[in-house]
Motif scaffolding. Structure first.
Motif, PDB file in Angstrom:
ATOM      1  N   SER A 224     -22.852  23.203  17.355  1.00  0.00           N
ATOM      2  CA  SER A 224     -23.505  21.970  16.892  1.00  0.00           C
ATOM      3  C   SER A 224     -22.456  21.010  16.339  1.00  0.00           C
ATOM      4  CB  SER A 224     -24.597  22.283  15.853  1.00  0.00           C
ATOM      5  OG  SER A 224     -24.022  22.988  14.800  1.00  0.00           O
ATOM      6  N   ASN A 225     -22.681  19.761  16.583  1.00  0.00           N
ATOM      7  CA  ASN A 225     -21.757  18.682  16.174  1.00  0.00           C
ATOM      8  C   ASN A 225     -20.350  18.829  16.748  1.00  0.00           C
ATOM      9  OD1 ASN A 225     -23.798  17.588  14.617  1.00  0.00           O
ATOM     10  ND2 ASN A 225     -23.286  18.970  12.918  1.00  0.00           N
ATOM     11  N   THR A 226     -20.228  19.418  17.901  1.00  0.00           N
ATOM     12  CA  THR A 226     -18.885  19.503  18.506  1.00  0.00           C
ATOM     13  C   THR A 226     -18.779  18.472  19.622  1.00  0.00           C
ATOM     14  OG1 THR A 226     -19.612  21.135  20.106  1.00  0.00           O
ATOM     15  CG2 THR A 226     -18.635  21.989  18.079  1.00  0.00           C
ATOM     16  N   LYS A 227     -17.559  18.035  19.867  1.00  0.00           N
ATOM     17  CA  LYS A 227     -17.278  17.196  21.040  1.00  0.00           C
ATOM     18  C   LYS A 227     -16.203  17.933  21.816  1.00  0.00           C
ATOM     19  CE  LYS A 227     -17.927  12.767  18.781  1.00  0.00           C
ATOM     20  NZ  LYS A 227     -17.091  12.145  17.781  1.00  0.00           N
ATOM     21  N   PRO A 228     -16.093  17.722  23.128  1.00  0.00           N
ATOM     22  CA  PRO A 228     -15.079  18.467  23.888  1.00  0.00           C
ATOM     23  C   PRO A 228     -13.676  18.320  23.298  1.00  0.00           C
ATOM     24  CG  PRO A 228     -16.526  17.314  25.384  1.00  0.00           C
ATOM     25  CD  PRO A 228     -16.939  16.903  23.997  1.00  0.00           C
ATOM     26  N   ASN A 229     -13.402  17.152  22.689  1.00  0.00           N
ATOM     27  CA  ASN A 229     -12.041  16.977  22.168  1.00  0.00           C
ATOM     28  C   ASN A 229     -11.978  17.016  20.639  1.00  0.00           C
ATOM     29  OD1 ASN A 229     -13.268  14.609  21.611  1.00  0.00           O
ATOM     30  ND2 ASN A 229     -11.533  13.300  22.198  1.00  0.00           N
ATOM     31  N   ASP A 230     -13.044  17.522  20.023  1.00  0.00           N
ATOM     32  CA  ASP A 230     -13.048  17.580  18.563  1.00  0.00           C
ATOM     33  C   ASP A 230     -13.933  18.745  18.096  1.00  0.00           C
ATOM     34  OD1 ASP A 230     -12.596  16.971  15.966  1.00  0.00           O
ATOM     35  OD2 ASP A 230     -13.673  15.063  15.954  1.00  0.00           O
ATOM     36  N   HIS A 231     -13.346  19.883  17.942  1.00  0.00           N
ATOM     37  CA  HIS A 231     -14.124  21.045  17.483  1.00  0.00           C
ATOM     38  C   HIS A 231     -13.177  22.154  17.038  1.00  0.00           C
ATOM     39  CE1 HIS A 231     -13.236  23.553  21.044  1.00  0.00           C
ATOM     40  NE2 HIS A 231     -13.149  22.404  21.665  1.00  0.00           N
TER      41      HIS A 231
END
Ligand code: UPG
Length: 759
Positions: A224-231
């Motif tokens: 949850s609340n992840t982005k492909p380039n931010d997790h």
């Protein structure tokens, strides 16, 4: 009866494919090229630019052919005998299998799942296998698909082993219903499996459209609340084969991993993902061998692992110098005869020198070599030499090179000393696995520099490959029939152009980085002809310049009324050269079961990709060297097999990718890739039109006696090679060249013609 004192039969044989006839043909073509250069030198007219440009282009072509002749001189590959493995080896080594995926849209999970299922079901004890899937897209859908697939694997793997199924990727297997099995036990099992696979596909399809399942289970919280380039790092044990004993019904471990990503942090694309895979697998199972495949490259032959082990285990009984075993990359559903021919003739040639280049997929690596060992570091029995022991096993230096994780350092020591892995449960390693996935974990370590998959190129495969060969290791090539792995390739069009540009740029990056075959001539342990092989591959992008000029020269000469080719009997050199080259390459295609049409498509595509796609790699590399921009890795779009049915098992190698009905039909879009090709066709058409209305008479004669039939034939040949562009001018939709591209090319062509006529 076999003599009990005679040595046991080998697990593999090295087969030489040396042919004196082919060497003679290669040398004759080389001789003709040199005669042409000599003719140009003897008849040079300094004021004639055409002559000089043609000479420079032909010098490049001759150099490339010289490289090809050297590469193809002593072709070889390996034949393996997996049936002998059980007699000779009682405890097979473990293998960690890596699958990389990066984008659930461009790489649909159903394709990834099929690749994973094909690996889980290979003929190898399940307790010796573990499958790790790296997801650079950090997609809950991919994780969900793996969870579902591992449930399906519990019936799929036993089914494949019970009936000795050949192709163990369900999407391929179920394309062909078995003949006359109704009512039999197999028939019933087959129907049941097919139904279950359809249910799985359906589930994945539904999940793609909605995300209700995401909230339904706690298991997806980390997404949850992840982005492909931010997790943050996510490591999940999808299935653990607890206390596995290698039973036929067992399913190997399945682990999902996604390393930490943060915006503006260079994550090194696939190479970064591979290194994370090496670390996590090192912590969890630490197998001495690692198989890596792209997410679309399923195992098409159940014995792939056993075949590779035949090479490694035979070598370890003898000389122990093979770092990796590479299978060629074949493709389903795509017209890529050119790649097949290249991999067979050039691939075997390179394999006969120091060994094939690592191609990025379908390759078995040795963990110790990936940890930076050189051939010199080992004793004959494969143990570390005393110098290497001092060099590698000091804990402090290991932490500096491999990063600060204590568990990681311990696993590296175990791998280097070939200590067998002590069973913990996979979940015990989760915390350490999180740590080694941290963005900063590699900071100031040797990962990507001398250890693991090497950075500084978007073609991490050949970059890593030359690093391994430079340390003295060899590699081995196996070409089983049916092919060991099959993947997908974009059909001719924008996708192909992007992919070809990435390859050519990545290769040029290596040509200009510290791995370059041009440097370290005496320091590195790479053989001379192997260096030439790398030089041949790394300089792909540079070939676009002479090819572009050579496609324009005939038109220029017709419009300018100057001679491009020798006159009189000397014209025979060019005619024989072109004729021989055509017949030779045609023979190469037909000997692998390809049609004349497929040969033409490959010749045409060869010119198109060089002048339209590789050309841009030169701009990319200049911008990179000037520090203006960085190169990027655009993931290739993968598609399911559709047009062709068949498992590949009943076909010969050549048939695997014979052209589909649309072969030669190119797709266009408004990108700049299609501008050079359209321009080339327009200019050559203009020259031919000018020729037919007697335009040459308006132009004064230039050096060499003016243009003639040979130059006009040159224009015709260029138009034939760029026929997809000519057709594209009259087609609509995706097969038509957009008006914007056409008008730009027409404008440039008018400039070209106006400038040169009478100039
Ligand atoms: O940031 C990234 C980018 C790509 N990949 C994976 O890398 C693989 C190769 O990428 P793809 O887009 O399929 O590239 P291709 O051009 O089709 O692949 C060829 O060329 C690549 C080098 O450019 C090699 O790595 C591949 O093994 C080789 O098959 C795929 O599994 C991707 O999912 C990642 O894991 N992370």
């Amino acid at each position: 009866m076999a003599d009990s004192s005679s040595p046991p039969p080998p697990l593999c044989d090295r087969i030489s494919h040396k042919s004196y006839l082919l060497r003679a043909v290669d040398l004759t073509i080389l001789g003709l090229l040199f005669s042409l250069l000599l003719y140009r030198i003897l008849h040079v007219n300094q004021s004639d630019t055409v002559w000089v440009v043609a000479f420079l282009c032909e010098s490049c072509f001759s150099f490339v052919w010289l490289l090809i002749t050297c590469i193809k001189w002593s072709p070889a590959d390996y034949k393996t005998y997996p049936d002998r493995l059980d007699e000779r080896v009682h405890d097979l080594p473990s293998v960690d299998m890596f699958v990389t995926t990066a984008d659930p849209v461009r790489e649909p999970p159903i394709i990834v799942v099929n690749t994973v299922l094909s690996l889980l079901a290979v003929n190898y004890p399940a307790n010796k296998l573990a499958c790790y899937v790296s997801d650079d897209g950090c997609s809950p859908l991919t994780y969900f698909s793996l969870k579902e697939a591992s449930k399906f694997a519990k019936i799929w793997v036993p089914f494949c082993k019970k009936y000795n199924v050949n192709v163990r990727a369900p999407f391929m297997y179920f394309l062909n219903p078995p003949a006359a099995t109704e009512g039999s036990e197999f028939g019933k099992d087959w129907e049941m499996m097919k139904r279950e696979y359809e249910k799985l596909s359906q589930k994945l399809e539904e999940a793609t459209g909605s995300s209700h399942w995401l909230d339904a289970e706690d298991d997806f919280e980390e997404f949850s609340n992840t982005k492909p380039n931010d997790h943050s790092t996510i490591v999940k044990v999808v299935w653990e084969n607890k206390e596995g004993v290698g039973d036929e019904k067992e399913v190997p471990h399945v682990v999902y991993i996604s390393r930490e990503k943060r915006p503006n942090y260079l994550h090194q694309y696939k190479a970064g993902a591979m290194n994370f895979l090496v670390r996590v697998s090192g912590l969890m199972t630490n197998a001495p061998y690692m198989l890596n495949v792209d997410c679309d490259m399923y195992a098409n032959e159940a014995d792939v692992v056993r075949q590779a082990m035949c090479i490694f285990l035979q070598q370890s009984m003898n000389s122990n110098h093979c770092a990796f075993v590479q299978y060629p990359q074949y493709f389903y559903d795509s017209n890529v005869g050119e790649l097949t021919v290249l991999q067979l003739y050039l691939g075997r040639g390179i394999a006969g020198i120091q060994g094939p280049l690592y191609g990025g997929s379908g390759c078995f690596h040795t963990r110790r070599v990936m940890y930076g060992l050189s051939l010199d570091d080992l004793e004959d029995d494969g143990s570390l030499s005393s110098i290497a022991t001092r060099k590698y096993l000091a804990e402090e230096s290991l932490a500096r090179e491999f990063g600060k994780s204590k568990e990681m350092v311990k696993s590296v020591v175990d791998a280097l000393q070939r200590k067998s892995y002590l069973h913990n449960t996979l979940k015990d390693s989760l915390e350490a696995a999180q740590e080694v996935g941290h963005c900063h974990y590699e900071y100031q370590t040797s990962w990507g520099n001398t250890i693991g998959w090497l950075y500084d190129s978007t073609t991490e495969d050949v970059n890593t490959s030359i690093g391994i060969h430079s340390r003295g290791w060899t590699s081995s090539y196996i070409l089983p029939d049916p092919p060991a792995f099959l993947g997908c390739m974009p059909q001719g069009g924008p996708g192909t152009m992007v992919q070809q540009r990435r390859w050519a740029t990545g290769l040029l990056e290596v040509l200009f980085n510290k791995q370059s075959p041009l440097i370290g001539m005496f320091r590195r342990k790479i053989r001379f002809r192997q260096r030439l092989a790398y030089l041949y591959v790394f300089s792909w992008g540079l070939r676009s310049i002479p090819e572009l000029f050579y496609c324009l020269l005939p038109a220029y000469c017709v419009l300018h009324n100057s001679a491009l080719f020798p006159k009189g009997v000397y014209l025979g050199i060019i005619v024989t050269l072109v004729g021989m080259h055509c017949l030779y390459t045609l023979w190469e295609f037909m000997s692998l079961g390809f049609s004349v049409q497929s040969w033409y498509v490959s010749q045409s595509f060869g010119r198109i990709k060089t002048t339209c796609s590789w050309l841009f790699s030169i701009f990319d590399i200049i911008l990179k060297l000037l520090g203006i921009s960085k190169t990027v890795f655009i993931v290739t779009k993968k598609t399911m097999p559709e047009t062709k049915s068949g498992s590949g098992s009943e076909k010969s190698q050549g048939e695997v990718d014979c052209p589909n009905k649309d072969s030669g039909k190119f797709e266009f879009d408004g990108s700049l890739y299609f501008l050079p090709g359209t321009f080339i066709v327009l200019v050559n058409l203009a020259a031919l039109a000018g020729c037919s209305v007697g335009l040459q008479r308006l132009s004064p004669r230039h050096g060499g006696g003016g243009s003639g039939l040979a130059e006009a034939c040159g224009c015709v040949l260029v138009v034939i090679l760029f026929l997809p562009f000519l057709k594209g001018m009259f087609e609509k939709g995706k097969y038509g060249i957009p008006l914007s591209t056409l008008s730009k090319a027409a404008f440039l062509a008018v400039l070209f013609v106006v400038f040169y006529v009478g100039n």
